[in-house]
Design a protein around this motif. Sequence first.
Motif, PDB file in Angstrom:
ATOM      1  N   LEU B  13     -32.470  31.079  22.390  1.00  0.00           N
ATOM      2  CA  LEU B  13     -32.695  30.016  23.337  1.00  0.00           C
ATOM      3  C   LEU B  13     -31.512  29.031  23.164  1.00  0.00           C
ATOM      4  CD1 LEU B  13     -34.350  28.782  25.533  1.00  0.00           C
ATOM      5  CD2 LEU B  13     -35.757  27.876  23.382  1.00  0.00           C
ATOM      6  N   LEU B  14     -31.428  28.764  21.989  1.00  0.00           N
ATOM      7  CA  LEU B  14     -30.261  27.753  21.847  1.00  0.00           C
ATOM      8  C   LEU B  14     -29.010  27.935  22.505  1.00  0.00           C
ATOM      9  CD1 LEU B  14     -29.319  24.965  20.405  1.00  0.00           C
ATOM     10  CD2 LEU B  14     -28.820  26.629  18.334  1.00  0.00           C
ATOM     11  N   LEU B  15     -28.550  29.142  22.105  1.00  0.00           N
ATOM     12  CA  LEU B  15     -27.337  29.724  22.719  1.00  0.00           C
ATOM     13  C   LEU B  15     -27.183  29.609  24.103  1.00  0.00           C
ATOM     14  CD1 LEU B  15     -26.155  32.545  20.081  1.00  0.00           C
ATOM     15  CD2 LEU B  15     -25.389  30.064  20.234  1.00  0.00           C
ATOM     16  N   VAL B  16     -28.494  30.262  24.753  1.00  0.00           N
ATOM     17  CA  VAL B  16     -28.562  30.067  26.196  1.00  0.00           C
ATOM     18  C   VAL B  16     -28.329  28.849  26.869  1.00  0.00           C
ATOM     19  CG1 VAL B  16     -30.001  30.257  28.225  1.00  0.00           C
ATOM     20  CG2 VAL B  16     -30.108  32.037  26.428  1.00  0.00           C
ATOM     21  N   MET B  17     -29.090  27.692  25.998  1.00  0.00           N
ATOM     22  CA  MET B  17     -28.900  26.212  26.580  1.00  0.00           C
ATOM     23  C   MET B  17     -27.283  25.690  26.446  1.00  0.00           C
ATOM     24  SD  MET B  17     -32.583  24.800  25.064  1.00  0.00           S
ATOM     25  CE  MET B  17     -32.449  23.234  25.659  1.00  0.00           C
ATOM     26  N   LEU B  18     -26.836  26.296  25.400  1.00  0.00           N
ATOM     27  CA  LEU B  18     -25.471  25.695  25.221  1.00  0.00           C
ATOM     28  C   LEU B  18     -24.455  26.341  26.313  1.00  0.00           C
ATOM     29  CD1 LEU B  18     -24.614  26.131  21.456  1.00  0.00           C
ATOM     30  CD2 LEU B  18     -25.399  24.062  22.693  1.00  0.00           C
ATOM     31  N   VAL B  19     -24.834  27.676  26.601  1.00  0.00           N
ATOM     32  CA  VAL B  19     -23.807  28.070  27.653  1.00  0.00           C
ATOM     33  C   VAL B  19     -24.054  27.270  29.177  1.00  0.00           C
ATOM     34  CG1 VAL B  19     -23.692  30.331  29.310  1.00  0.00           C
ATOM     35  CG2 VAL B  19     -23.655  30.343  26.744  1.00  0.00           C
ATOM     36  N   LEU B  20     -25.310  26.822  29.202  1.00  0.00           N
ATOM     37  CA  LEU B  20     -25.915  26.346  30.492  1.00  0.00           C
ATOM     38  C   LEU B  20     -25.570  24.728  30.365  1.00  0.00           C
ATOM     39  CD1 LEU B  20     -28.929  28.033  31.409  1.00  0.00           C
ATOM     40  CD2 LEU B  20     -26.625  28.324  32.407  1.00  0.00           C
ATOM     41  N   ARG B  21     -24.605  24.382  29.574  1.00  0.00           N
ATOM     42  CA  ARG B  21     -24.094  22.985  29.589  1.00  0.00           C
ATOM     43  C   ARG B  21     -24.996  21.781  28.989  1.00  0.00           C
ATOM     44  NH1 ARG B  21     -19.274  22.582  32.863  1.00  0.00           N
ATOM     45  NH2 ARG B  21     -19.533  20.302  32.692  1.00  0.00           N
ATOM     46  N   ILE B  22     -26.055  22.303  28.254  1.00  0.00           N
ATOM     47  CA  ILE B  22     -27.036  21.315  27.893  1.00  0.00           C
ATOM     48  C   ILE B  22     -26.196  20.721  26.640  1.00  0.00           C
ATOM     49  CG2 ILE B  22     -29.256  20.953  26.655  1.00  0.00           C
ATOM     50  CD1 ILE B  22     -29.397  22.119  29.568  1.00  0.00           C
ATOM     51  N   PRO B  23     -26.255  19.239  26.518  1.00  0.00           N
ATOM     52  CA  PRO B  23     -25.517  18.834  25.480  1.00  0.00           C
ATOM     53  C   PRO B  23     -26.057  19.404  24.131  1.00  0.00           C
ATOM     54  CG  PRO B  23     -26.202  17.093  26.905  1.00  0.00           C
ATOM     55  CD  PRO B  23     -26.872  18.208  27.646  1.00  0.00           C
ATOM     56  N   ILE B  24     -25.031  19.606  23.082  1.00  0.00           N
ATOM     57  CA  ILE B  24     -25.301  20.391  21.864  1.00  0.00           C
ATOM     58  C   ILE B  24     -26.534  19.749  21.084  1.00  0.00           C
ATOM     59  CG2 ILE B  24     -24.409  21.372  19.686  1.00  0.00           C
ATOM     60  CD1 ILE B  24     -21.875  21.483  21.339  1.00  0.00           C
ATOM     61  N   GLY B  25     -26.607  18.660  20.940  1.00  0.00           N
ATOM     62  CA  GLY B  25     -27.729  17.755  20.197  1.00  0.00           C
ATOM     63  C   GLY B  25     -28.864  17.829  20.872  1.00  0.00           C
ATOM     64  N   VAL B  26     -29.019  17.711  22.081  1.00  0.00           N
ATOM     65  CA  VAL B  26     -30.102  17.851  22.974  1.00  0.00           C
ATOM     66  C   VAL B  26     -30.687  19.367  22.666  1.00  0.00           C
ATOM     67  CG1 VAL B  26     -30.976  17.993  25.208  1.00  0.00           C
ATOM     68  CG2 VAL B  26     -29.452  16.259  24.411  1.00  0.00           C
TER      69      VAL B  26
END
Lengths: 177, 438
Positions: B13-26
């Motif tokens: 899930l984390l990786l998906v969020m990263l790909v989708l431009r969610i700030p890394i810390g968030v």
Amino acid sequence: MVDSLDSRADTPETSLHRLISGVCNIFAVLGGLVLVSIMLSTVFHVLGRVLFNSPLRGNFELVEFGSATAIFAFLAYCQLNRGNVIVDFFTARAPARVVSALGMVGDLLYAAIAAVITWRLTLGMLDYRRYGDETMVLGLPTWWGFASVLPSVTLLTLVCLYTAGLEMHGVIRGGRQ
Amino acid sequence: MTPFVLSFVMLALLLVMLVLRIPIGVAMFVTGAIGYVSVSGWEPLMNHLKSNPYHYFSTYSLSVIPLFVLMGEFATRAGMSRALFTAANAWVGHRRGGMAMAAIGGSAGFGSICGSSLATAATMTQVALPEMRRYGYSGALATGSLAAGGTLGILIPPSVILVLYAIMTEQSIGQMFVAAVVPAAIAVAGYLIAVQISCYLDPDAGPAGARMPLIDRFRTLRSVWPVALIFILIIFGIYGGWFTPTEGAAIGAFGTGVLAVTLGGMRTTEFLDCIYGTARITAMIFLILLGADLLNAFLGLTRMPTEAAMMIVEMGLSPMAVLLAILAIYLVMGCLMDSMSMLVLSIPIFFPIVMSLDLGMAPQDQAVWFGIIALIVVEMGLITPPVGMNVFVINGMARDIPIIESYKGVLPFLAMDVVRVLILVLFPGIVLWLGSVL
């Protein structure tokens, strides 16, 4: 270290934006002055210890208080100026609308985090005040530290909602310019 | 779902969020929070957040980070980059490719008071690029040497990433700093060789400059001694236990602040710029740390990192193969993510695995050694095509040079990086030597 900054310049010329960015700047500068103060007190502390064998009493505690206050005060400024790190490799060619929509999701998640932290730290502060917890050397009440960061996390929550609003504007208008 | 499986679902899930431009810390905070609630429930998470964010940000050992960031901002303002480049150029400028070597040397000097690669690359480019262009240096060599030189900023102590690695893996910051010194020297030597290779391949790439009389050469050193003084004071002061890392960072920030006022002409406006820069970078780092803290709390609950390490040991793979696999992952990810977020994200998972490998070193030595290697590999991502953030930044400042030229120029330096990593992997003693004789 700031390797993949989201560097799209985005400064709407509205009085609301000027107000918000003014407040964020003030918080950043106040945080910076606190940081410079702990820098100076630590230098005095070391000089006192090395030269006169008389360290500054409780400098450790001042550094802890000060760095938390400073760091929290920086968060809103960083968010408003899009300083947080994102991975933009996979969406580099995505349409502006999509980029704005994703940016809005990120901002709303951050807003939720900031709001929860504001809420929980407020309760935490009340707890510490009730128990009368104090630092070892200087006897500073621990809840003062909590109180000093609450304005910053409150501001952060508002700024995240504001930037989410900017992104929503971008979705409607077809991307930020 | 067992906690072990859950941890992998959350990482996905984390990786998906990263790909989708969610700030890394968030993204780390959100996945950590969901995982934490799934394992322990809502109440424990809410209790955790009641005091932990404050106590975490007020940890004494972490206060070293904003102070080093401030030091880097002051260093950028102090105008030392020009003095360092001029001094280095006085000594090697008359050789072929000498000015590119001076850019490497200047970057190394600047990196010793600034802990950021991008800042090092950007400041040194402002000073050295116009000079090199004026003397007819090829765009490839000029931008390639500056991009590579910039990566020294993070390896040469004091550097924020070395501090973060030390804190996260509970190693001594002083030992990490000292361990980085010899690999950094090897890096400089390798880059100097890379300049010579570039000049050999393209004889017109770096025309020789004028030779300076010896007395003038020594004269240029007068303006750079404060840098050497601050560097030595901090590194050996912290290592020798004269002061804590935080105290060392405060002294360094104070020293560079004085330089910024006296030499760089810093007044109120410039001071505020330093504060804003510090605010931005510090907040960026601490949002990532806040997210990583919660994610690690969750991973700790699932015991995933230790179990994964045990599984890898039971598979009976050769330790070197596992290590190379990890380094390969770092190399690929380093091209996509910024180095700091990547280390913060991966250390909790990779570090237990590396520590479970039998590489014939004492555990503490192995921890220090791996940190240096990982840092170097991650940094290679900064200059690896097709992304290479340093190359982008420098190319953005040199509009007339096509980006493909810059990528070409960076290749000899990348080759030297590969050689350096191989040397340090095969002979760990090089990393550990200075710490063992001091």
